[in-house]
Write an enzyme that holds these catalytic residues in place. Structure first.
Site, PDB file in Angstrom:
ATOM      1  N   HIS A 444     -54.833 -43.246  -9.520  1.00  0.00           N
ATOM      2  CA  HIS A 444     -54.620 -44.680  -9.289  1.00  0.00           C
ATOM      3  C   HIS A 444     -53.356 -44.915  -8.451  1.00  0.00           C
ATOM      4  O   HIS A 444     -53.398 -45.599  -7.428  1.00  0.00           O
ATOM      5  CB  HIS A 444     -54.502 -45.401 -10.637  1.00  0.00           C
ATOM      6  CG  HIS A 444     -54.263 -46.873 -10.530  1.00  0.00           C
ATOM      7  ND1 HIS A 444     -55.260 -47.803 -10.703  1.00  0.00           N
ATOM      8  CD2 HIS A 444     -53.136 -47.587 -10.271  1.00  0.00           C
ATOM      9  CE1 HIS A 444     -54.765 -49.021 -10.542  1.00  0.00           C
ATOM     10  NE2 HIS A 444     -53.462 -48.911 -10.286  1.00  0.00           N
ATOM     11  N   GLU A 445     -52.241 -44.331  -8.903  1.00  0.00           N
ATOM     12  CA  GLU A 445     -50.976 -44.570  -8.205  1.00  0.00           C
ATOM     13  C   GLU A 445     -50.979 -43.941  -6.813  1.00  0.00           C
ATOM     14  O   GLU A 445     -50.383 -44.485  -5.879  1.00  0.00           O
ATOM     15  CB  GLU A 445     -49.788 -44.063  -9.041  1.00  0.00           C
ATOM     16  CG  GLU A 445     -49.638 -44.730 -10.408  1.00  0.00           C
ATOM     17  CD  GLU A 445     -49.595 -46.257 -10.361  1.00  0.00           C
ATOM     18  OE1 GLU A 445     -49.233 -46.832  -9.306  1.00  0.00           O
ATOM     19  OE2 GLU A 445     -49.944 -46.893 -11.373  1.00  0.00           O
ATOM     20  N   HIS A 448     -52.467 -46.347  -4.359  1.00  0.00           N
ATOM     21  CA  HIS A 448     -51.466 -47.293  -3.842  1.00  0.00           C
ATOM     22  C   HIS A 448     -50.606 -46.621  -2.768  1.00  0.00           C
ATOM     23  O   HIS A 448     -50.347 -47.190  -1.709  1.00  0.00           O
ATOM     24  CB  HIS A 448     -50.523 -47.749  -4.966  1.00  0.00           C
ATOM     25  CG  HIS A 448     -51.091 -48.797  -5.870  1.00  0.00           C
ATOM     26  ND1 HIS A 448     -51.633 -49.972  -5.402  1.00  0.00           N
ATOM     27  CD2 HIS A 448     -51.167 -48.861  -7.228  1.00  0.00           C
ATOM     28  CE1 HIS A 448     -52.030 -50.716  -6.439  1.00  0.00           C
ATOM     29  NE2 HIS A 448     -51.760 -50.063  -7.542  1.00  0.00           N
ATOM     30  N   HIS A 451     -52.278 -46.097   0.569  1.00  0.00           N
ATOM     31  CA  HIS A 451     -52.431 -47.381   1.259  1.00  0.00           C
ATOM     32  C   HIS A 451     -51.161 -47.686   2.059  1.00  0.00           C
ATOM     33  O   HIS A 451     -51.213 -48.253   3.152  1.00  0.00           O
ATOM     34  CB  HIS A 451     -52.697 -48.484   0.225  1.00  0.00           C
ATOM     35  CG  HIS A 451     -53.200 -49.762   0.804  1.00  0.00           C
ATOM     36  ND1 HIS A 451     -53.254 -50.935   0.083  1.00  0.00           N
ATOM     37  CD2 HIS A 451     -53.676 -50.088   2.031  1.00  0.00           C
ATOM     38  CE1 HIS A 451     -53.750 -51.904   0.849  1.00  0.00           C
ATOM     39  NE2 HIS A 451     -54.003 -51.414   2.034  1.00  0.00           N
TER      40      HIS A 451
END
Length: 655
Positions: A444-445, A448, A451
């Site tokens: 998940h991290e 980020h 991105h």
């Protein structure tokens, strides 16, 4: 090429910051004196000034979260009023606002779409900060901003202090006999020749007892400590709500929720509420069944008055009974470095990026630093700090440090980011062995981080995660999460840390089947948090009792398990009271619709490692940062509108 992480001069940060901001003011004054202002001679250098300020401040604020001490707190509290005043002065400077509007009206047709997006965002944000208002209102907004910054930090600090203050010491082995060996080893200590076990509110320790602790009495003790911590935050919440309400009324909005949507993809408050309510109602019947299944397991132990502190313990027993799934069985296969190496291999296969260990300093010896390269060209750097520490605040997050952009003299700056987690610690005897849920968090991290780090945009204000609408910022993180449940992806790193044996198909199938275990309960929990957050900011709730009443009303409609009265979840809801999610927590579910829909394209292609699709996703979503609205980027990737059914299917709520 990269700025080294160095805080040797931390104590003098306030003085250095004041000098930097004075220089910034002079530079901005010089920019405002330019007669024929253009994008190149005004907007570009203005963005650089903002970027350089962030570059200096980010490590100072970051260190307070990951290596908290009296010094870091003191420095943070010294810098907050300085930067808050400066940011307010800049955001309310009518001359800058008018210059930007002038450039937009005169030069719009000569600028690129991305340059126009920068102007559009900036002009909107200047309006939202009240730069068009009279001076007395501007002054009040400045006071409010400073106080909100102080309250946000105090909220976090109270939680960290409360987390570190609590200890539950157990000297009866019967009360810890079900706790996994690796967790028990971390809890164990000797006192006067007696073996004892200490559990704290730090997440790995708390989870170990609430999930595996044999003593119901001790489970309630640690649960109660966890959900009653930092009671002084109740008064802080009252003040935060009053100030935010006052702020948006000055700016001409009906409510803080209304104000929040000015920078989101969702356009109307009722759209957010109806979206959440639809999800909640669709999940509720199945959630009731899921709760009943847990209660039946508890009933076998004679537990008739089933309570919230029984949930995790009996859920784990149910998971083992239903799926033969024991989170602890998998931990030796998820040794931290092995997971990282396999994860990097997967990201190379998907996005054509390589991770190479960087020889540089960080804030702790356990932090790992990597340089990212594409076709042998270095493009970014990432700091990865995964293990729990007493001086680190709870949770997991990504922090962006530098952005990718082209300076006004043509130099390309490379991006950097931090990933922080609170995973099980390594010792001299045992490496850090992750739960699969930790692996999911890491994916998940990293979503980020990528991105931010894979941006190809040359304007800093819309590069990486800058300028991305808050309710779509979770799209890339949740999208990458889904791959952590794929068999072929898991086989890249699920290797026993001693034998190097790869996790077999049967065991991996258990992880995949267990993915949607209690997914309806989890959905309802997120709906409850999101509705509470959004409704809390739709009108002014003045007292702790009124706030609790709102939460109770939402629970009455959507929760299938009502927590005990002493549970003050809101006092620890740092996402909305000390993070950036106020009136925006719904973003997790809003963005998840995009994530699930994009992931289905890989499933439908028949190849989870579909490199062509992976590169398309990298180029149409990740590399574009905030340069276009996410609904446009999503359409460019999928060639269709998002469909909520993909999310309901992926969560097993509908078939």
């Amino acid at each position: 090429m990269f700025t080294e992480f160095n805080l040797e001069n931390l104590e003098n940060s306030k003085e250095i910051l004041e000098n930097l901001l004075d220089e910034n003011r002079k530079k901005i004054d010089d920019l405002l004196k330019i007669e024929n202002k253009t994008y190149k001679n005004f907007v570009l250098p203005f963005q650089e000034i903002g970027e350089n300020t962030n570059d200096f401040l980010t490590p100072i604020f970051h260190i307070d979260s990951v290596k908290n001490s009296e010094i870091t707190t003191k420095v943070y509290e010294e810098c907050i009023p300085v930067i808050s005043k400066y940011e307010t002065d800049i955001s309310q400077n009518e001359n800058i606002y008018m210059a930007l509007k002038d450039i937009q009206s005169k030069k719009q047709s000569t600028l690129s779409n991305i340059q126009n997006k920068v102007l559009e965002n900036e002009i909107r944000d200047f309006k939202l900060s009240g730069c068009h208002l009279e001076n007395n209102k501007k002054k009040r907004l400045e006071e409010i901003s400073l106080r909100l910054s102080e309250l946000s930090h105090k909220f976090s600090q109270n939680l960290l202090n409360a987390t570190n203050e609590f200890e539950m010491v157990i000297d009866n082995f019967e009360d810890v006999k079900e706790i996994p060996a690796s967790d028990l080893e971390l809890a164990k200590f000797e006192e006067n020749g007696i073996t004892k076990y200490k559990f704290t509110l730090q997440m790995p320790s708390y989870l170990a007892y609430i999930t595996y602790g044999t003593s119901r009495e001790k489970r309630e003790e640690i649960y109660k400590a966890y959900c009653t911590k930092a009671p002084q935050n109740g008064k802080i919440i009252e003040e935060i709500l009053a100030l935010k309400n006052e702020k948006v009324k000055i700016l001409g909005f009906d409510s803080y929720s209304h104000y929040s949507l000015a920078t989101k993809m969702a356009s109307k408050e009722e759209d957010v509420i109806s979206f959440l309510e639809e999800l909640g109602h669709k999940a509720k019947n199945r959630a009731k069944e899921e709760l009943e299944e847990i209660k039946q397991i508890a009933a076998k132990d004679g537990i008739i008055d089933f309570q919230s502190y029984d949930m995790s313990y009996y859920s784990e027993k149910l998971k083992i009974a239903q799926y033969d799934f024991d989170e602890e069985y998998f931990r030796p296969y998820f040794e931290q470095q092995s997971v990282l190496n396999g994860f990097f291999d997967f990201l190379h296969q998907m996005f054509n990026i390589k991770f190479t260990k960087a020889n540089t300093t960080a804030w702790d010896e356990k932090v790992k630093v990597y340089d990212l390269s594409e076709n042998d060209k270095t493009i970014a750097r990432i700091y990865i700090d995964l293990e729990a520490r007493k001086d680190k605040r709870g949770g997991a997050w990504m922090n962006n440090w530098h952005s990718h952009y082209r300076t006004s003299n043509g130099e390309i700056k490379l991006p950097t980011a931090f990933i922080v987690g609170n995973f099980p610690q390594s010792t001299n005897e045992t490496p850090s062995l992750l739960r699969h849920s930790d692996v999911v968090t890491l994916f998940h991290e990293m979503g980020h981080a990528l991105h931010h780090l894979l941006s190809k945009i040359e304007e800093p204000f819309v590069s990486g995660i800058s300028g991305v609408a808050w309710d779509t910022v979770e799209f890339p993180s949740q999208f990458l999460e889904y791959f952590s449940y794929d068999k072929d992806v898991l086989k890249l790193f699920a290797k026993h840390y001693k034998t190097k044996e790869v996790l077999d198909d049967e065991a991996i199938d258990k992880i995949i089947k267990a993915k949607n275990f209690q997914s309806s309960l989890a959905t309802l929990r997120q709906v409850e948090f999101a509705l509470f957050d959004f409704k809390l900011y739709q009108k002014l709730y003045k007292t702790e009792d009124e706030i609790q009443d709102l939460l109770n009303t939402i629970r009455d409609e959507f929760a299938v398990m009502i927590p005990p009265k002493y549970n003050k979840f809101q006092n620890g809801f740092s996402h909305i009271f000390s993070g950036g999610y106020a009136a925006g927590y719904y973003s997790y579910k809003w963005a998840e619709v995009l994530s699930a829909d994009a992931f289905y394209m890989f499933i439908d292609s028949g190849n989870i490692f579909n490199k062509e699709l992976g590169i398309k996703y990298r180029d149409t979503i990740l590399s574009q940062g905030g340069s276009y609205d996410m609904d446009k980027l999503f359409f460019n990737f999928t060639q269709r509108e998002p469909n909520i059914d993909s999310l309901l299917k992926i969560d097993g709520i509908i078939s």
